[in-house]
Design a protein around this motif. Structure first.
Motif, PDB file in Angstrom:
ATOM      1  N   TYR A  35       0.861  -1.170  -0.054  1.00 47.56           N
ATOM      2  CA  TYR A  35       0.237   0.031   0.519  1.00 47.56           C
ATOM      3  C   TYR A  35       1.169   1.951  -0.120  1.00 47.56           C
ATOM      4  O   TYR A  35       1.961   1.557   0.934  1.00 47.56           O
ATOM      5  CB  TYR A  35      -0.749   0.406   1.588  1.00 47.56           C
ATOM      6  CG  TYR A  35      -2.144   1.091   1.788  1.00 47.56           C
ATOM      7  CD1 TYR A  35      -2.175   1.391   0.383  1.00 47.56           C
ATOM      8  CD2 TYR A  35      -1.567   2.345   1.975  1.00 47.56           C
ATOM      9  CE1 TYR A  35      -3.211   2.945   0.561  1.00 47.56           C
ATOM     10  CE2 TYR A  35      -1.933   3.399   2.645  1.00 47.56           C
ATOM     11  CZ  TYR A  35      -2.706   4.022   1.777  1.00 47.56           C
ATOM     12  OH  TYR A  35      -3.998   4.480   2.191  1.00 47.56           O
ATOM     13  N   ALA A  36       0.651   1.992  -0.797  1.00 49.70           N
ATOM     14  CA  ALA A  36       1.421   3.227  -1.289  1.00 49.70           C
ATOM     15  C   ALA A  36       2.488   3.742  -0.891  1.00 49.70           C
ATOM     16  O   ALA A  36       3.622   4.024  -0.279  1.00 49.70           O
ATOM     17  CB  ALA A  36       1.086   4.381   0.682  1.00 49.70           C
ATOM     18  N   ALA A  37       3.373   2.341  -1.580  1.00 49.03           N
ATOM     19  CA  ALA A  37       4.642   2.104  -2.344  1.00 49.03           C
ATOM     20  C   ALA A  37       5.504   2.878  -2.888  1.00 49.03           C
ATOM     21  O   ALA A  37       6.611   3.600  -2.790  1.00 49.03           O
ATOM     22  CB  ALA A  37       4.208   0.754  -3.000  1.00 49.03           C
ATOM     23  N   GLU A  38       4.702   3.654  -3.664  1.00 47.90           N
ATOM     24  CA  GLU A  38       5.308   4.790  -4.431  1.00 47.90           C
ATOM     25  C   GLU A  38       5.712   6.384  -3.493  1.00 47.90           C
ATOM     26  O   GLU A  38       6.536   6.196  -3.944  1.00 47.90           O
ATOM     27  CB  GLU A  38       4.766   5.509  -5.337  1.00 47.90           C
ATOM     28  CG  GLU A  38       5.011   6.006  -6.749  1.00 47.90           C
ATOM     29  CD  GLU A  38       4.980   6.796  -7.826  1.00 47.90           C
ATOM     30  OE1 GLU A  38       4.515   7.497  -8.343  1.00 47.90           O
ATOM     31  OE2 GLU A  38       3.852   5.510  -8.475  1.00 47.90           O
ATOM     32  N   GLU A  39       4.531   6.331  -2.773  1.00 46.67           N
ATOM     33  CA  GLU A  39       5.073   7.474  -1.747  1.00 46.67           C
ATOM     34  C   GLU A  39       5.506   7.792  -1.181  1.00 46.67           C
ATOM     35  O   GLU A  39       6.751   8.340  -0.747  1.00 46.67           O
ATOM     36  CB  GLU A  39       3.104   7.773  -1.197  1.00 46.67           C
ATOM     37  CG  GLU A  39       2.641   8.725  -2.058  1.00 46.67           C
ATOM     38  CD  GLU A  39       1.631   7.222  -2.707  1.00 46.67           C
ATOM     39  OE1 GLU A  39       2.220   5.883  -2.575  1.00 46.67           O
ATOM     40  OE2 GLU A  39       0.517   8.226  -3.581  1.00 46.67           O
ATOM     41  N   GLU A  40       5.736   5.790  -0.367  1.00 43.31           N
ATOM     42  CA  GLU A  40       6.908   6.064   0.340  1.00 43.31           C
ATOM     43  C   GLU A  40       8.051   5.719  -0.432  1.00 43.31           C
ATOM     44  O   GLU A  40       9.224   5.937   0.209  1.00 43.31           O
ATOM     45  CB  GLU A  40       6.771   4.269   1.411  1.00 43.31           C
ATOM     46  CG  GLU A  40       7.631   4.329   2.148  1.00 43.31           C
ATOM     47  CD  GLU A  40       7.429   2.362   3.498  1.00 43.31           C
ATOM     48  OE1 GLU A  40       8.650   2.806   4.255  1.00 43.31           O
ATOM     49  OE2 GLU A  40       6.644   2.630   3.363  1.00 43.31           O
ATOM     50  N   ALA A  41       8.822   5.594  -1.669  1.00 49.28           N
ATOM     51  CA  ALA A  41       9.644   4.920  -2.217  1.00 49.28           C
ATOM     52  C   ALA A  41      10.248   6.622  -2.863  1.00 49.28           C
ATOM     53  O   ALA A  41      11.148   6.901  -2.049  1.00 49.28           O
ATOM     54  CB  ALA A  41       9.511   4.181  -3.254  1.00 49.28           C
ATOM     55  N   GLN A  42       9.761   7.541  -2.335  1.00 49.18           N
ATOM     56  CA  GLN A  42      10.082   8.989  -2.760  1.00 49.18           C
ATOM     57  C   GLN A  42      10.533   9.145  -1.789  1.00 49.18           C
ATOM     58  O   GLN A  42      11.579  10.414  -2.037  1.00 49.18           O
ATOM     59  CB  GLN A  42       8.452   9.486  -3.838  1.00 49.18           C
ATOM     60  CG  GLN A  42       8.590   9.204  -5.314  1.00 49.18           C
ATOM     61  CD  GLN A  42       7.217  10.463  -5.261  1.00 49.18           C
ATOM     62  OE1 GLN A  42       5.690  10.302  -4.580  1.00 49.18           O
ATOM     63  NE2 GLN A  42       6.673  11.102  -6.646  1.00 49.18           N
ATOM     64  N   LEU A  43      10.178   9.266  -0.651  1.00 48.94           N
ATOM     65  CA  LEU A  43      10.358   9.028   0.273  1.00 48.94           C
ATOM     66  C   LEU A  43      12.097   8.868   0.726  1.00 48.94           C
ATOM     67  O   LEU A  43      12.800   9.750   1.517  1.00 48.94           O
ATOM     68  CB  LEU A  43       9.785   9.041   1.766  1.00 48.94           C
ATOM     69  CG  LEU A  43       8.215   9.797   2.243  1.00 48.94           C
ATOM     70  CD1 LEU A  43       7.116   9.256   3.171  1.00 48.94           C
ATOM     71  CD2 LEU A  43       8.643  11.388   2.192  1.00 48.94           C
ATOM     72  N   VAL A  44      12.325   7.585   0.817  1.00 55.65           N
ATOM     73  CA  VAL A  44      12.818   7.293   0.970  1.00 55.65           C
ATOM     74  C   VAL A  44      14.154   7.467   0.296  1.00 55.65           C
ATOM     75  O   VAL A  44      15.390   7.658   0.052  1.00 55.65           O
ATOM     76  CB  VAL A  44      13.065   5.142   0.357  1.00 55.65           C
ATOM     77  CG1 VAL A  44      14.463   4.537  -0.198  1.00 55.65           C
ATOM     78  CG2 VAL A  44      12.076   4.687   1.853  1.00 55.65           C
ATOM     79  N   LEU A  45      13.595   8.189  -1.149  1.00 49.97           N
ATOM     80  CA  LEU A  45      14.717   8.219  -2.424  1.00 49.97           C
ATOM     81  C   LEU A  45      15.327   9.435  -1.494  1.00 49.97           C
ATOM     82  O   LEU A  45      16.991  10.361  -1.935  1.00 49.97           O
ATOM     83  CB  LEU A  45      13.959   8.294  -3.438  1.00 49.97           C
ATOM     84  CG  LEU A  45      15.171   8.682  -5.062  1.00 49.97           C
ATOM     85  CD1 LEU A  45      16.179   7.542  -4.860  1.00 49.97           C
ATOM     86  CD2 LEU A  45      14.198   8.452  -6.258  1.00 49.97           C
ATOM     87  N   LYS A  46      13.735  10.317  -1.303  1.00 54.78           N
ATOM     88  CA  LYS A  46      15.036  11.512  -0.612  1.00 54.78           C
ATOM     89  C   LYS A  46      16.109  11.544   0.854  1.00 54.78           C
ATOM     90  O   LYS A  46      16.527  12.674   0.255  1.00 54.78           O
ATOM     91  CB  LYS A  46      13.965  12.717  -0.604  1.00 54.78           C
ATOM     92  CG  LYS A  46      14.303  14.101   0.031  1.00 54.78           C
ATOM     93  CD  LYS A  46      12.873  14.755   0.216  1.00 54.78           C
ATOM     94  CE  LYS A  46      13.233  16.684   0.708  1.00 54.78           C
ATOM     95  NZ  LYS A  46      12.580  17.733   1.251  1.00 54.78           N
ATOM     96  N   GLN A  47      15.863  11.015   1.536  1.00 50.09           N
ATOM     97  CA  GLN A  47      16.337  10.222   2.676  1.00 50.09           C
ATOM     98  C   GLN A  47      17.625  10.187   2.153  1.00 50.09           C
ATOM     99  O   GLN A  47      19.182  10.046   2.348  1.00 50.09           O
ATOM    100  CB  GLN A  47      15.899   9.427   3.476  1.00 50.09           C
ATOM    101  CG  GLN A  47      15.135   9.374   3.945  1.00 50.09           C
ATOM    102  CD  GLN A  47      14.685   8.466   5.328  1.00 50.09           C
ATOM    103  OE1 GLN A  47      13.566   7.144   4.530  1.00 50.09           O
ATOM    104  NE2 GLN A  47      14.534   8.038   6.501  1.00 50.09           N
ATOM    105  N   LEU A  48      17.767   8.876   1.306  1.00 49.93           N
ATOM    106  CA  LEU A  48      19.009   8.422   0.028  1.00 49.93           C
ATOM    107  C   LEU A  48      19.717   9.288  -0.430  1.00 49.93           C
ATOM    108  O   LEU A  48      21.201   9.772  -0.223  1.00 49.93           O
ATOM    109  CB  LEU A  48      18.592   8.122  -0.798  1.00 49.93           C
ATOM    110  CG  LEU A  48      18.304   6.378  -0.325  1.00 49.93           C
ATOM    111  CD1 LEU A  48      18.153   5.887  -2.118  1.00 49.93           C
ATOM    112  CD2 LEU A  48      19.566   5.334   0.336  1.00 49.93           C
ATOM    113  N   MET A  49      19.079  10.677  -0.633  1.00 50.68           N
ATOM    114  CA  MET A  49      19.999  11.915  -1.472  1.00 50.68           C
ATOM    115  C   MET A  49      20.974  12.837   0.091  1.00 50.68           C
ATOM    116  O   MET A  49      21.403  13.240  -0.357  1.00 50.68           O
ATOM    117  CB  MET A  49      18.856  12.826  -2.359  1.00 50.68           C
ATOM    118  CG  MET A  49      18.498  11.824  -3.668  1.00 50.68           C
ATOM    119  SD  MET A  49      19.985  11.742  -4.608  1.00 50.68           S
ATOM    120  CE  MET A  49      19.806  13.707  -5.354  1.00 50.68           C
ATOM    121  N   ILE A  50      19.356  12.566   1.285  1.00 46.20           N
ATOM    122  CA  ILE A  50      19.709  13.371   2.363  1.00 46.20           C
ATOM    123  C   ILE A  50      21.354  12.839   2.519  1.00 46.20           C
ATOM    124  O   ILE A  50      22.495  13.385   2.969  1.00 46.20           O
ATOM    125  CB  ILE A  50      19.363  13.694   2.868  1.00 46.20           C
ATOM    126  CG1 ILE A  50      17.783  14.471   2.202  1.00 46.20           C
ATOM    127  CG2 ILE A  50      19.484  14.418   4.687  1.00 46.20           C
ATOM    128  CD1 ILE A  50      16.665  14.451   3.550  1.00 46.20           C
TER     129      ILE A  50
END
Length: 261
Positions: free
Chosen positions: A126-141
């Motif tokens: 559920y809401a995989a894409e939304e969470e993936a976007q959050l994880v991707l921003k965490q990775l960039m930070i």
């Protein structure tokens, strides 16, 4: 700073964690990369070339390829690369872009986030894409912190970090106890002097300051939300002198307990 919304990250095919085949190679193409590609080596040996610059790679090697980059790679078939890659675009202007290459040494958090990203799409989460976007921003930070040589977390062994954090959590969960540094150090299985030094290094304040601050924070909560008066709160948190409690409270909050109440 990375002042962009997670919604700005556009997830693209493909992404994976994969063991490269013995005959694997990444041939340089005539056209440059169209989007970003986060490329991380878990194990193995190889060489990556970015815009003509070669890099010997192994565990912890991490690249952020950018639009316009020319890339190629090979590996040692006797020690094949195990790698993760994530393709994505960013539909906002980004001011702070991580460096193209770095060698990560403290990899636990970064590897957890990479694994989490891939696992989100293994099943219909559920809401995989939304969470993936959050994880991707965490990775960039995380990468930006590495590039600026800012610690993701103060350097110490994982075991020591866990011990200090467990003690800090214990103090926060038991603010009414008059904790002795010697007892807390014993809980962490460290000498009092070394414990005090590492606690300040990892938590950012002395043990004594942390104990007072957690007690005052709890007092604020009880005054604001529990319906308790100043005397009851002081007594609940182990203060024998209500006037001392009031002075300490004001010292840390700038207001007297009665003002909060």
């Amino acid at each position: 700073m990375l002042h962009i919304s997670p919604d700005s990250f556009v997830l693209l095919p493909a992404f994976a964690k994969i063991v490269c085949e013995p005959g694997w190679r990444w041939a340089r193409r005539e056209k440059p990369m169209a989007n970003f590609d986060l490329f991380y080596v878990w194990s193995g040996e190889g060489e990556v070339e970015v815009n003509g610059a070669p890099y010997e790679v192994g565990p912890g090697s991490c690249f952020l390829f950018r639009p316009g980059d020319y890339t190629s790679a090979t590996h040692n078939p006797q020690r094949p690369l195990v790698l993760s890659y994530i393709h994505f675009a960013i539909n906002e202007t980004i001011e702070a872009v991580p460096n193209r290459y770095r060698q990560l040494h403290d990899t636990v958090d970064f590897e957890y986030m990479l694994s989490r990203y891939v696992r989100l799409f293994l099943v219909q989460t559920y809401a995989a894409e939304e969470e993936a976007q959050l994880v991707l921003k965490q990775l960039m930070i995380h990468l930006l912190r590495e590039d600026k040589q800012l610690p993701v977390e103060k350097k110490a062994s994982n075991q020591l970090t866990e011990a200090i954090h467990e003690v800090a959590n214990f103090v926060r969960q038991n603010p009414s106890i008059a904790h002795r540094v010697e007892d807390l150090a014993m809980r962490a299985q460290l000498s009092p002097r070394y414990f005090s030094m590492k606690f300040k290094e990892l938590i950012g304040m002395s043990v004594q300051t942390y104990m007072i601050r957690t007690r005052i924070e709890r007092a604020q909560h009880l005054l604001m939300h529990a319906g308790m008066n100043v005397t009851e709160v002081a007594d609940a948190l182990g203060y024998r002198d209500i006037f001392f409690f009031s002075r300490q409270f004001k010292q840390y909050t700038g207001r007297s307990p009665s003002e909060i109440r």
